[in-house]
Design a protein around this motif. Structure first.
Motif, mmCIF file in Angstrom:
data_model
loop_
_atom_site.group_PDB
_atom_site.id
_atom_site.type_symbol
_atom_site.label_atom_id
_atom_site.label_comp_id
_atom_site.label_asym_id
_atom_site.label_seq_id
_atom_site.Cartn_x
_atom_site.Cartn_y
_atom_site.Cartn_z
ATOM 1 N N ALA A 22 1.018 -1.188 0.471
ATOM 2 C CA ALA A 22 -0.194 0.152 -0.031
ATOM 3 C C ALA A 22 1.010 1.507 -0.227
ATOM 4 O O ALA A 22 0.407 1.963 -0.872
ATOM 5 C CB ALA A 22 -0.669 0.387 1.090
ATOM 6 N N ILE A 23 2.490 1.022 0.313
ATOM 7 C CA ILE A 23 2.832 2.312 0.853
ATOM 8 C C ILE A 23 3.919 2.673 -0.637
ATOM 9 O O ILE A 23 3.275 3.973 -0.380
ATOM 10 C CB ILE A 23 3.766 2.358 1.655
ATOM 11 C CG1 ILE A 23 3.107 2.453 3.709
ATOM 12 C CG2 ILE A 23 4.837 3.276 2.371
ATOM 13 C CD1 ILE A 23 4.421 1.895 4.694
ATOM 14 N N ASN A 24 3.227 1.254 -1.177
ATOM 15 C CA ASN A 24 4.504 1.593 -2.480
ATOM 16 C C ASN A 24 3.543 2.302 -4.079
ATOM 17 O O ASN A 24 3.814 3.254 -4.309
ATOM 18 C CB ASN A 24 5.415 0.191 -2.689
ATOM 19 C CG ASN A 24 6.712 -0.049 -2.404
ATOM 20 O OD1 ASN A 24 7.321 1.145 -1.998
ATOM 21 N ND2 ASN A 24 7.032 -0.869 -2.252
ATOM 22 N N VAL A 25 2.518 1.395 -3.377
ATOM 23 C CA VAL A 25 1.536 2.383 -4.404
ATOM 24 C C VAL A 25 1.493 3.309 -4.560
ATOM 25 O O VAL A 25 1.021 4.006 -5.196
ATOM 26 C CB VAL A 25 0.438 1.173 -4.293
ATOM 27 C CG1 VAL A 25 -0.933 2.006 -5.213
ATOM 28 C CG2 VAL A 25 0.501 -0.351 -4.716
ATOM 29 N N PHE A 26 0.892 3.878 -2.872
ATOM 30 C CA PHE A 26 0.388 5.388 -2.706
ATOM 31 C C PHE A 26 1.860 6.124 -2.843
ATOM 32 O O PHE A 26 1.323 7.313 -3.761
ATOM 33 C CB PHE A 26 0.699 5.440 -1.693
ATOM 34 C CG PHE A 26 0.608 6.873 -0.453
ATOM 35 C CD1 PHE A 26 -1.317 7.745 -1.487
ATOM 36 C CD2 PHE A 26 1.046 7.453 0.008
ATOM 37 C CE1 PHE A 26 -1.601 8.913 -0.857
ATOM 38 C CE2 PHE A 26 0.660 9.055 0.182
ATOM 39 C CZ PHE A 26 -0.299 9.041 0.298
ATOM 40 N N GLY A 27 2.546 5.747 -2.915
ATOM 41 C CA GLY A 27 3.803 6.295 -3.058
ATOM 42 C C GLY A 27 4.139 6.749 -4.803
ATOM 43 O O GLY A 27 4.289 7.740 -5.215
#
Length: 57
Positions: A22-27
């Motif tokens: 989720a953090i990777n996709v958001f970034g």
């Protein structure tokens, strides 16, 4: 063949670590949206002749 194995391994890692994914996709989405806004503003400023002041001296 080794690249396919690495891809499967990475996809398995991402499926097990939901918060990291989720953090990777958001970034990634945030950076792409900022990049799109930057280029849109840059294009808009290039199309407006009032913003370009030429010094003909």
């Amino acid at each position: 063949m080794k690249q396919l194995l690495n891809l499967k391994s990475y996809l398995t890692f991402l499926s097990r670590n939901k918060v990291y994914t989720a953090i990777n996709v958001f970034g990634l989405s945030l950076s792409l949206s900022v990049l799109a806004v930057y280029f849109r503003c840059r294009k808009a400023s290039n199309e407006n002749p009032i913003l370009h002041i030429k010094d003909n001296q």
